[in-house]
Design an enzyme around this catalytic site. Structure first.
Site, PDB file in Angstrom:
ATOM      1  N   HIS A   1      -4.544 -72.210 -34.543  1.00  0.00           N
ATOM      2  CA  HIS A   1      -4.384 -70.766 -34.698  1.00  0.00           C
ATOM      3  C   HIS A   1      -3.810 -70.171 -33.413  1.00  0.00           C
ATOM      4  O   HIS A   1      -3.812 -70.802 -32.366  1.00  0.00           O
ATOM      5  CB  HIS A   1      -5.735 -70.099 -35.011  1.00  0.00           C
ATOM      6  CG  HIS A   1      -6.725 -70.252 -33.899  1.00  0.00           C
ATOM      7  ND1 HIS A   1      -7.548 -71.348 -33.777  1.00  0.00           N
ATOM      8  CD2 HIS A   1      -7.004 -69.453 -32.839  1.00  0.00           C
ATOM      9  CE1 HIS A   1      -8.292 -71.222 -32.694  1.00  0.00           C
ATOM     10  NE2 HIS A   1      -7.984 -70.074 -32.095  1.00  0.00           N
TER      11      HIS A   1
ATOM     12  N   HIS B   1       0.667 -68.424 -28.475  1.00  0.00           N
ATOM     13  CA  HIS B   1       0.643 -69.889 -28.419  1.00  0.00           C
ATOM     14  C   HIS B   1      -0.475 -70.424 -29.304  1.00  0.00           C
ATOM     15  O   HIS B   1      -1.383 -69.691 -29.685  1.00  0.00           O
ATOM     16  CB  HIS B   1       0.417 -70.374 -26.980  1.00  0.00           C
ATOM     17  CG  HIS B   1      -0.970 -70.092 -26.476  1.00  0.00           C
ATOM     18  ND1 HIS B   1      -1.343 -68.835 -26.028  1.00  0.00           N
ATOM     19  CD2 HIS B   1      -2.083 -70.874 -26.409  1.00  0.00           C
ATOM     20  CE1 HIS B   1      -2.620 -68.875 -25.679  1.00  0.00           C
ATOM     21  NE2 HIS B   1      -3.099 -70.088 -25.909  1.00  0.00           N
TER      22      HIS B   1
END
Length: 191
Positions: free
Chosen positions: A39, A128
């Site tokens: 995630h 990220h």
């Protein structure tokens, strides 16, 4: 409850994430994230009393609305580390496109949650996906080599895929001996 706000990668990207993690398989000192739980963290909230959930959910819905972000596509690819190649604590998968939407969501969520008393971020937001955390520097050179190779590559070798972002999730992280287990507390759709 230990909570964070995230954009989750779909199940069909778990295998490409695992393939990318395999590039670092021989690097000692890395603790890999479960690719099925991959995630982008928009905001880490930490320990939150359960009685704050209704107000928090309400503020997150307002934050998503404030952001003005409609459903959008994110393409994941490339590698990086925090804080630097000389001192590595996190190895991550980057965002090739769609980062603007993630950043706008983060900023809006940051504004609303800090107004509620949550700690502000102490670093600039970089969209990220965490691939691994470095526990010790035994595999540092291999990590450096792979990350440098990704910077020199044409992008395809280190591409994971793309997905449509249609919601953000308020996620609970339960720490276990086998690593954290994530469960969705609330899904907030992008309008």
């Amino acid at each position: 409850m230990r909570l964070f706000v995230s954009v989750d990668l779909p199940d069909d990207l778990a295998e490409p994430v695992a393939d990318l993690q395999a590039e670092f398989a021989d690097a000692s000192g890395l603790n890999f994230v479960d690719p099925e739980q991959a995630h982008v963290t928009l905001k880490f909230l930490g320990e939150v009393d359960e009685d704050r959930l209704p107000a928090l959910t309400d503020e997150l819905e307002k934050a998503v609305d404030d952001s003005g972000v409609d459903p959008f596509t994110v393409r994941y690819g490339g590698l990086g580390v925090f804080p630097s190649l000389e001192y590595i604590s996190v190895v991550w998968l980057g965002v090739d496109s769609g980062g603007e939407g993630l950043t706008r969501l983060h900023e809006s969520i940051e504004d609303r949650t800090t107004a509620m008393g949550f700690d502000p971020e102490d670093h600039e937001f970089t969209p990220h996906v965490t691939l691994a955390r470095m526990e010790h520097a035994g595999g540092k050179e291999l990590v450096q080599d792979v990350v440098r190779a990704s910077e020199d590559a044409d992008g395809e070798e280190f591409a994971v895929g793309k997905t449509r972002v249609e919601e953000v999730r308020l996620t609970e992280s339960t720490l276990t001996n086998d690593g954290p287990v994530y469960s969705t507390v609330e899904s907030i759709p992008l309008e």
